[in-house]
Design a protein around this motif. Structure first.
Motif, PDB file in Angstrom:
ATOM      1  N   UNK A 103       0.834  -1.208   0.000  1.00 53.24           N
ATOM      2  CA  UNK A 103       0.000   0.000   0.000  1.00 53.24           C
ATOM      3  C   UNK A 103       0.869   1.259   0.000  1.00 53.24           C
ATOM      4  N   UNK A 104       1.947   1.248   0.745  1.00 52.51           N
ATOM      5  CA  UNK A 104       2.842   2.410   0.790  1.00 52.51           C
ATOM      6  C   UNK A 104       3.509   2.634  -0.569  1.00 52.51           C
ATOM      7  N   UNK A 105       3.901   1.545  -1.240  1.00 56.17           N
ATOM      8  CA  UNK A 105       4.542   1.676  -2.558  1.00 56.17           C
ATOM      9  C   UNK A 105       3.551   2.233  -3.577  1.00 56.17           C
ATOM     10  N   UNK A 106       2.350   1.710  -3.577  1.00 54.42           N
ATOM     11  CA  UNK A 106       1.339   2.179  -4.526  1.00 54.42           C
ATOM     12  C   UNK A 106       0.966   3.630  -4.271  1.00 54.42           C
ATOM     13  N   UNK A 107       0.914   4.034  -3.015  1.00 54.88           N
ATOM     14  CA  UNK A 107       0.622   5.427  -2.683  1.00 54.88           C
ATOM     15  C   UNK A 107       1.756   6.343  -3.134  1.00 54.88           C
ATOM     16  N   UNK A 109       3.855   5.944  -5.670  1.00 59.76           N
ATOM     17  CA  UNK A 109       3.957   6.078  -7.129  1.00 59.76           C
ATOM     18  C   UNK A 109       2.625   6.348  -7.818  1.00 59.76           C
ATOM     19  N   UNK A 110       1.539   6.289  -7.059  1.00 59.67           N
ATOM     20  CA  UNK A 110       0.235   6.629  -7.616  1.00 59.67           C
ATOM     21  C   UNK A 110      -0.288   5.647  -8.642  1.00 59.67           C
ATOM     22  N   UNK A 111       0.112   4.388  -8.557  1.00 56.49           N
ATOM     23  CA  UNK A 111      -0.367   3.384  -9.509  1.00 56.49           C
ATOM     24  C   UNK A 111      -0.249   2.005  -8.871  1.00 56.49           C
ATOM     25  N   UNK A 112      -1.008   1.024  -9.378  1.00 55.22           N
ATOM     26  CA  UNK A 112      -0.914  -0.336  -8.821  1.00 55.22           C
ATOM     27  C   UNK A 112       0.494  -0.900  -8.963  1.00 55.22           C
ATOM     28  N   UNK A 113       0.854  -1.752  -8.044  1.00 51.95           N
ATOM     29  CA  UNK A 113       2.222  -2.269  -8.004  1.00 51.95           C
ATOM     30  C   UNK A 113       2.531  -3.127  -9.232  1.00 51.95           C
ATOM     31  N   UNK A 114       1.486  -3.764  -9.826  1.00 52.15           N
ATOM     32  CA  UNK A 114       1.708  -4.593 -11.014  1.00 52.15           C
ATOM     33  C   UNK A 114       2.069  -3.758 -12.234  1.00 52.15           C
ATOM     34  N   UNK A 115       1.735  -2.480 -12.219  1.00 56.75           N
ATOM     35  CA  UNK A 115       2.111  -1.609 -13.333  1.00 56.75           C
ATOM     36  C   UNK A 115       3.545  -1.107 -13.210  1.00 56.75           C
ATOM     37  N   UNK A 116       4.129  -1.257 -12.036  1.00 59.73           N
ATOM     38  CA  UNK A 116       5.497  -0.774 -11.798  1.00 59.73           C
ATOM     39  C   UNK A 116       6.506  -1.894 -11.986  1.00 59.73           C
ATOM     40  N   UNK A 117       6.185  -3.084 -11.451  1.00 60.53           N
ATOM     41  CA  UNK A 117       7.134  -4.194 -11.440  1.00 60.53           C
ATOM     42  C   UNK A 117       6.557  -5.385 -12.188  1.00 60.53           C
ATOM     43  N   UNK A 146      13.726  -2.802  -3.411  1.00 57.68           N
ATOM     44  CA  UNK A 146      12.766  -1.734  -3.106  1.00 57.68           C
ATOM     45  C   UNK A 146      12.806  -1.487  -1.600  1.00 57.68           C
ATOM     46  N   UNK A 147      13.187  -0.274  -1.221  1.00 58.34           N
ATOM     47  CA  UNK A 147      13.275   0.070   0.198  1.00 58.34           C
ATOM     48  C   UNK A 147      12.084   0.928   0.582  1.00 58.34           C
ATOM     49  N   UNK A 229      12.113   6.103  -9.895  1.00 62.28           N
ATOM     50  CA  UNK A 229      11.329   5.389  -8.879  1.00 62.28           C
ATOM     51  C   UNK A 229      11.869   5.682  -7.479  1.00 62.28           C
ATOM     52  N   UNK A 230      12.243   6.919  -7.236  1.00 63.04           N
ATOM     53  CA  UNK A 230      12.734   7.325  -5.914  1.00 63.04           C
ATOM     54  C   UNK A 230      11.842   8.435  -5.354  1.00 63.04           C
ATOM     55  N   UNK A 231      11.256   8.189  -4.203  1.00 62.25           N
ATOM     56  CA  UNK A 231      10.453   9.191  -3.510  1.00 62.25           C
ATOM     57  C   UNK A 231      10.936   9.273  -2.073  1.00 62.25           C
ATOM     58  N   UNK A 232      10.335  10.170  -1.304  1.00 63.78           N
ATOM     59  CA  UNK A 232      10.760  10.360   0.076  1.00 63.78           C
ATOM     60  C   UNK A 232      10.511   9.119   0.926  1.00 63.78           C
ATOM     61  N   UNK A 233       9.481   8.335   0.585  1.00 68.01           N
ATOM     62  CA  UNK A 233       9.144   7.161   1.387  1.00 68.01           C
ATOM     63  C   UNK A 233       9.513   5.834   0.768  1.00 68.01           C
ATOM     64  N   UNK A 234       9.841   5.811  -0.537  1.00 69.91           N
ATOM     65  CA  UNK A 234      10.185   4.570  -1.237  1.00 69.91           C
ATOM     66  C   UNK A 234      11.294   4.868  -2.237  1.00 69.91           C
ATOM     67  N   UNK A 235      12.329   4.030  -2.266  1.00 72.00           N
ATOM     68  CA  UNK A 235      13.363   4.149  -3.296  1.00 72.00           C
ATOM     69  C   UNK A 235      13.618   2.782  -3.908  1.00 72.00           C
ATOM     70  N   UNK A 236      13.986   2.786  -5.194  1.00 62.68           N
ATOM     71  CA  UNK A 236      14.276   1.560  -5.926  1.00 62.68           C
ATOM     72  C   UNK A 236      15.705   1.655  -6.439  1.00 62.68           C
TER      73      UNK A 236
END
Length: 516
Positions: A103-107, A109-117, A146-147, A229-236
């Protein structure tokens, strides 16, 4: 009231796991032992003491886990059962639920996790005090890590830091060493580092800087960040594959030269500190791996860049001179450096400080790492610093922590490592580069762009300076003239007074002779 609630929670946790009994059990005074017996009445402390300590720190949160991580590298200072349990804090902090991580990752990046990975491992591969890590594969086939930042961390850390600030104020007021130890400044430094660690974009930028710095050394690998794919709460980031540095037997089986690995670790540390002034400041075993891939065999793999240390040019030069003086056993120069830097009062006797430092350091030279303890050396140096009112430098707290980490790693890898002789040639080369012809050429090269812009303008600037006085010069000249006028008026008045006095005296003498 929230801070009061946190304080109550800390006290309850301390009592629940018997941490008060662990802290007081080392005291031999009768009244302390009686207090321990009173505090443990009615409490069942069935778990081993090391397990209780680890569970208590985990329960208390990230700041206390960080403290446990630092202490876990000091097996020479801790009982074995403490060290074994605290080592589990390196990468085995209980994870938060996988659904929450998704849920944190999807929030973010603003998209479902299956669209990212293309694929995402729900089970975290590592869980630390600040974040946890999942493996995944991007749509283009690249393997990544993914951190994800733990939720609610900011409030917990702010509460703990508020309590630490309050405690620091009281330490400064009540302790005789309060002013010298600068507890409020140290807490402020810790505050900065922890809040920096909560911003994963800052961590990604730290990694990118270290990667550039270390590229030519070819001793350490730093993962590449996927900036899209790097944000304040999630980095790849690029997935790194290696063996944990704590698994020495597996490294030997893979054919890694352990003694060379220990020497390379010292080289990496001193390169980051003295060449770059930018160093990985969280080098516990959970953040270090070793590559066994054929192309990069035997190289360090650095992970987790939330905490980095920086040093100014003054700090680097001062520290290098201190280290070299220590390695050469020039204790007088060490004492002089402390006086020159202002770390001790200017009236300190250099010979007395020299003798105290010699008594601390001399017994530890020409001995392998297994026979000395840098922790014990630092402890005695701190006792000496108290005697001579040496002021603690908050900007060097991270360096001291990292140096203990490095020694702990070296002790695990090669107890026969001679830390002094391994580091001395590097520091001497660095100092020669700084103050020799090579250092002069490097500084001239760095200043060349300024010279190129300035040189064509130099004749005109010189002509203007010689022919047109500046406003400040005019003001100075006017002030000097006014001062001269005042001096002239004062001299004139003084001369008139002296003439009047002389005339009066002459008149009195004439009258006296006339009456006679």
């Amino acid at each position: 009231m929230r801070h009061v609630g946190r304080l109550i929670f800390i006290c309850v946790t301390v009592l629940r796991y018997g941490l008060d009994e662990l802290a007081l059990s080392s005291f031999r005074q009768r009244w302390v032992r009686a207090l321990v017996r009173v505090l443990t009445i009615g409490r069942r402390l069935d778990l081993p003491r090391g397990v209780r300590l680890r569970l208590g720190l985990e329960r208390l949160g990230p700041i206390f886990v960080k403290f446990g991580q630092v202490m876990s590298t000091r097996r020479d200072l801790l009982p074995p059962d403490y060290a074994e349990e605290l080592a589990k804090l390196q990468d085995r902090v209980p994870p938060f639920p996988a659904a929450q991580s998704r849920a944190l990752i999807e929030k973010a990046f603003g998209k479902p996790i299956d669209e990212i990975f293309a694929s995402f491992d729900a089970e975290p591969v590592a869980s630390a005090s600040i974040a946890q890590v999942h493996f995944a594969t991007l749509k283009d086939g690249r393997e990544v890590a993914v951190k994800v930042l733990r939720p609610g961390m900011l409030d917990v850390i702010d509460d703990d830091l508020t309590l630490m600030r309050t405690l620091a104020v009281w330490v400064e007021r009540l302790s005789v060493d309060g002013k010298r130890l600068k507890p409020r400044e140290v807490v402020a430094e810790f505050d900065n580092y922890l809040h920096d660690e909560l911003d994963l974009v800052r961590e990604a930028s730290n990694a990118a800087q270290l990667r550039r710095n270390m590229e030519d050394l070819r001793l350490v690998m730093v993962p590449e960040m996927i900036w899209d794919l790097c944000t304040q709460g999630v980095i790849v980031m690029e997935r790194m594959k290696g063996l944990p540095i704590s698994q020495v037997d597996r490294l030997r089986e893979a054919g890694v030269d352990i003694k060379k690995l220990a020497r390379d670790g010292v080289t990496i540390f001193f390169t980051q500190v003295f060449r770059d002034g930018f160093f990985h400041a969280d080098m516990h075993p959970g953040n270090i791996q070793v590559s066994v891939a054929p192309a990069t065999f035997g190289r360090y793999i650095a992970l987790d860049f939330g905490i980095v240390g920086t040093l100014t040019e003054f700090d680097k030069e001062y520290l290098a001179q201190n280290f070299i003086a220590f390695f050469r056993r020039d204790y007088k120069r060490v004492a002089e450096l402390h006086v020159e830097s202002g770390w001790v009062p200017p009236e300190t006797r250099v010979d007395a400080l020299e003798g105290a430092i010699r008594a601390v350091c001399e017994p530890h030279f020409d001995r392998p790492l297994k026979d000395i303890s840098l922790g014990q050396v630092l402890l005695r140096l701190f006792q000496t610093s108290r005697r001579f009112n040496v002021e603690i430098q908050p900007q060097l707290v991270l360096l001291q922590k990292t140096l203990l980490n490095v020694e702990g790693l070296g002790r695990e890898l090669d107890p026969d490592l001679d830390l002094w002789n391994t580091a001395k040639p590097f520091l001497e080369r660095w100092m020669n580069d700084q103050i020799g012809w090579r250092g002069l050429a490097e500084r001239l090269k760095n200043e060349a762009p300024r010279y190129v812009q300035l040189l064509p303008e130099l004749p005109r600037l010189v002509h203007q300076a010689l022919t047109r006085p500046r406003a400040s010069d005019t003001r100075v000249l006017e002030a000097l003239l006014e001062e001269q006028r005042r001096s002239n008026r004062w001299l004139l008045a003084l001369t008139a007074s002296l003439i009047g006095f002389a005339a009066g005296a002459l008149l009195v003498l004439v009258l006296l002779r006339w009456q006679a």
